[in-house]
Write a protein that holds these residues in place. Sequence first.
Motif, PDB file in Angstrom:
ATOM      1  N   GLU A 159      60.725 -44.763  57.485  1.00 17.56           N
ATOM      2  CA  GLU A 159      61.695 -44.797  58.579  1.00 17.56           C
ATOM      3  C   GLU A 159      61.204 -45.698  59.708  1.00 17.56           C
ATOM      4  N   THR A 160      59.922 -45.567  60.041  1.00 20.88           N
ATOM      5  CA  THR A 160      59.341 -46.417  61.081  1.00 20.88           C
ATOM      6  C   THR A 160      59.361 -47.876  60.651  1.00 20.88           C
ATOM      7  N   TYR A 161      59.044 -48.125  59.385  1.00 21.04           N
ATOM      8  CA  TYR A 161      59.039 -49.485  58.860  1.00 21.04           C
ATOM      9  C   TYR A 161      60.420 -50.128  58.988  1.00 21.04           C
ATOM     10  N   HIS A 162      61.446 -49.420  58.556  1.00 18.46           N
ATOM     11  CA  HIS A 162      62.797 -49.983  58.623  1.00 18.46           C
ATOM     12  C   HIS A 162      63.255 -50.157  60.074  1.00 18.46           C
ATOM     13  N   ARG A 163      62.814 -49.269  60.954  1.00 16.82           N
ATOM     14  CA  ARG A 163      63.163 -49.410  62.364  1.00 16.82           C
ATOM     15  C   ARG A 163      62.575 -50.704  62.924  1.00 16.82           C
ATOM     16  N   ARG A 164      61.368 -51.022  62.496  1.00 13.89           N
ATOM     17  CA  ARG A 164      60.740 -52.258  62.980  1.00 13.89           C
ATOM     18  C   ARG A 164      61.431 -53.497  62.416  1.00 13.89           C
ATOM     19  N   ILE A 165      61.826 -53.435  61.142  1.00 13.00           N
ATOM     20  CA  ILE A 165      62.539 -54.562  60.556  1.00 13.00           C
ATOM     21  C   ILE A 165      63.878 -54.766  61.267  1.00 13.00           C
ATOM     22  N   ASN A 166      64.599 -53.683  61.526  1.00 12.42           N
ATOM     23  CA  ASN A 166      65.870 -53.788  62.246  1.00 12.42           C
ATOM     24  C   ASN A 166      65.661 -54.325  63.653  1.00 12.42           C
ATOM     25  N   ALA A 167      64.575 -53.890  64.286  1.00 10.57           N
ATOM     26  CA  ALA A 167      64.277 -54.382  65.634  1.00 10.57           C
ATOM     27  C   ALA A 167      63.974 -55.874  65.601  1.00 10.57           C
ATOM     28  N   MET A 168      63.291 -56.314  64.548  1.00  7.60           N
ATOM     29  CA  MET A 168      62.987 -57.735  64.407  1.00  7.60           C
ATOM     30  C   MET A 168      64.267 -58.545  64.228  1.00  7.60           C
ATOM     31  N   ASN A 169      65.164 -58.056  63.386  1.00  7.29           N
ATOM     32  CA  ASN A 169      66.444 -58.739  63.203  1.00  7.29           C
ATOM     33  C   ASN A 169      67.217 -58.806  64.517  1.00  7.29           C
ATOM     34  N   LEU A 184      57.154 -56.945  70.438  1.00  7.80           N
ATOM     35  CA  LEU A 184      57.685 -55.603  70.693  1.00  7.80           C
ATOM     36  C   LEU A 184      58.415 -55.050  69.472  1.00  7.80           C
ATOM     37  N   ALA A 185      59.128 -55.918  68.781  1.00  9.58           N
ATOM     38  CA  ALA A 185      59.868 -55.485  67.594  1.00  9.58           C
ATOM     39  C   ALA A 185      58.938 -55.130  66.443  1.00  9.58           C
ATOM     40  N   LEU A 186      58.007 -56.020  66.128  1.00 11.01           N
ATOM     41  CA  LEU A 186      57.150 -55.829  64.966  1.00 11.01           C
ATOM     42  C   LEU A 186      56.149 -54.700  65.144  1.00 11.01           C
ATOM     43  N   HIS A 187      55.631 -54.550  66.352  1.00  3.42           N
ATOM     44  CA  HIS A 187      54.577 -53.560  66.567  1.00  3.42           C
ATOM     45  C   HIS A 187      55.109 -52.205  67.004  1.00  3.42           C
ATOM     46  N   TYR A 188      56.244 -52.181  67.697  1.00  3.93           N
ATOM     47  CA  TYR A 188      56.700 -50.926  68.288  1.00  3.93           C
ATOM     48  C   TYR A 188      58.129 -50.537  67.933  1.00  3.93           C
ATOM     49  N   GLY A 189      58.831 -51.372  67.172  1.00  2.02           N
ATOM     50  CA  GLY A 189      60.208 -51.044  66.821  1.00  2.02           C
ATOM     51  C   GLY A 189      61.148 -51.086  68.010  1.00  2.02           C
ATOM     52  N   ILE A 190      60.798 -51.861  69.038  1.00  2.00           N
ATOM     53  CA  ILE A 190      61.623 -51.980  70.243  1.00  2.00           C
ATOM     54  C   ILE A 190      62.661 -53.082  70.049  1.00  2.00           C
ATOM     55  N   ARG A 191      63.913 -52.760  70.320  1.00  2.00           N
ATOM     56  CA  ARG A 191      64.987 -53.762  70.218  1.00  2.00           C
ATOM     57  C   ARG A 191      65.016 -54.555  71.516  1.00  2.00           C
ATOM     58  N   ALA A 192      64.398 -55.707  71.454  1.00  2.00           N
ATOM     59  CA  ALA A 192      64.220 -56.534  72.649  1.00  2.00           C
ATOM     60  C   ALA A 192      65.058 -57.808  72.542  1.00  2.00           C
ATOM     61  N   ALA A 193      65.886 -58.033  73.542  1.00  2.00           N
ATOM     62  CA  ALA A 193      66.670 -59.263  73.640  1.00  2.00           C
ATOM     63  C   ALA A 193      66.088 -60.099  74.767  1.00  2.00           C
ATOM     64  N   ASN A 194      66.436 -61.374  74.781  1.00  2.00           N
ATOM     65  CA  ASN A 194      65.999 -62.170  75.928  1.00  2.00           C
ATOM     66  C   ASN A 194      67.111 -63.089  76.404  1.00  2.00           C
ATOM     67  N   TYR A 195      67.124 -63.260  77.700  1.00  2.00           N
ATOM     68  CA  TYR A 195      68.180 -64.061  78.336  1.00  2.00           C
ATOM     69  C   TYR A 195      67.527 -65.200  79.125  1.00  2.00           C
ATOM     70  N   PRO A 196      67.791 -66.457  78.724  1.00  2.00           N
ATOM     71  CA  PRO A 196      67.215 -67.599  79.445  1.00  2.00           C
ATOM     72  C   PRO A 196      68.086 -67.976  80.642  1.00  2.00           C
ATOM     73  N   LEU A 197      67.490 -68.039  81.788  1.00  2.00           N
ATOM     74  CA  LEU A 197      68.233 -68.413  82.997  1.00  2.00           C
ATOM     75  C   LEU A 197      68.506 -69.915  82.980  1.00  2.00           C
ATOM     76  N   THR A 198      69.766 -70.282  83.074  1.00  2.00           N
ATOM     77  CA  THR A 198      70.178 -71.684  83.056  1.00  2.00           C
ATOM     78  C   THR A 198      70.349 -72.204  84.479  1.00  2.00           C
ATOM     79  N   ASP A 199      70.613 -73.500  84.594  1.00  2.00           N
ATOM     80  CA  ASP A 199      70.839 -74.086  85.921  1.00  2.00           C
ATOM     81  C   ASP A 199      71.990 -73.393  86.635  1.00  2.00           C
ATOM     82  N   GLY A 200      73.043 -73.064  85.874  1.00  2.00           N
ATOM     83  CA  GLY A 200      74.176 -72.388  86.492  1.00  2.00           C
ATOM     84  C   GLY A 200      73.804 -71.013  87.017  1.00  2.00           C
TER      85      GLY A 200
END
Length: 273
Positions: free
Chosen positions: A121-131, A166-182
């Motif tokens: 279960e932990t393994y699949h959670r990490r794979i899903n977090a990576m995706n 964060l995804a591979l080691h802890y199963g955390i679903r982490a997104a990132n948002y790059p700040l643009t000029d706008g």
Amino acid sequence: MSELRAVFYVSDGTGITAETIGHSLLTQFAGMRFQTDRLSFVDDEEKARDAADRIRRMGEKLGSRPIVINSCVDPSLSALIAESGALMLDVFAPFIEPLERELGQQRQSRVGQAHGLVDFETYHRRINAMNFALTHDDGMAVNYDEADVILVAVSRAGKTPTCVYLALHYGIRAANYPLTDGDLETDRLPARLRPYRRKLFALTIDPDRLHQIRQERRPNSSYAKMETCKREVAAAEAMFQVERLPTLSTTNKSIEEISSKVLSTLGLQRDMY
């Protein structure tokens, strides 16, 4: 110039544990020069002898005794590797005897056991977090309802590697948002981030370091100019301050340190190995 020493991270699994511990040890010896190599999946006698030969040859080539950071759990394999003449540092040795005394039980040295898959279960959670991290990298997807954390920063400040870690080691679903000029034209959060402000964690970076990183990626571009880096960092930090976002500079921080700070600041529950 100091003597060059060969360092081998040897393991019956991936070698990540040996390399992580070994790297931490080597950083304590400033001014020394090390040539490192990871020998993974050394899990039988033939592979152990091959590893010993390789280590011995490198020592002869450099004219100095190699150093082995070893995480093989089978003592017989470790003994074969030691025939290389290297300095053997076993990452488990300081802990096994005290644990055996405390638990009243001898360890069972089964190859691969320390690196085995314990919890599906932990393994699949990490794979899903990576995706999730990959599909939500650099603002490619912006449906953040399922995100545990959203890292906000200018481009090349360390968002992507931190999300992957964060995804591979802890199963955390982490997104990132790059700040643009706008986004940086105002000191308020971009509209698409406002509903998720409790999930936001801001990263900043020294403009000089950002300039170096961007120069490696896109040399002599407007994107990499020092003036651009200074302007973007200043605008982003002003936004973080106005919005009172938890903020960390990645300039002199490892991915491990950044991830640990994110987890503790936002109170996220991490998977255990």
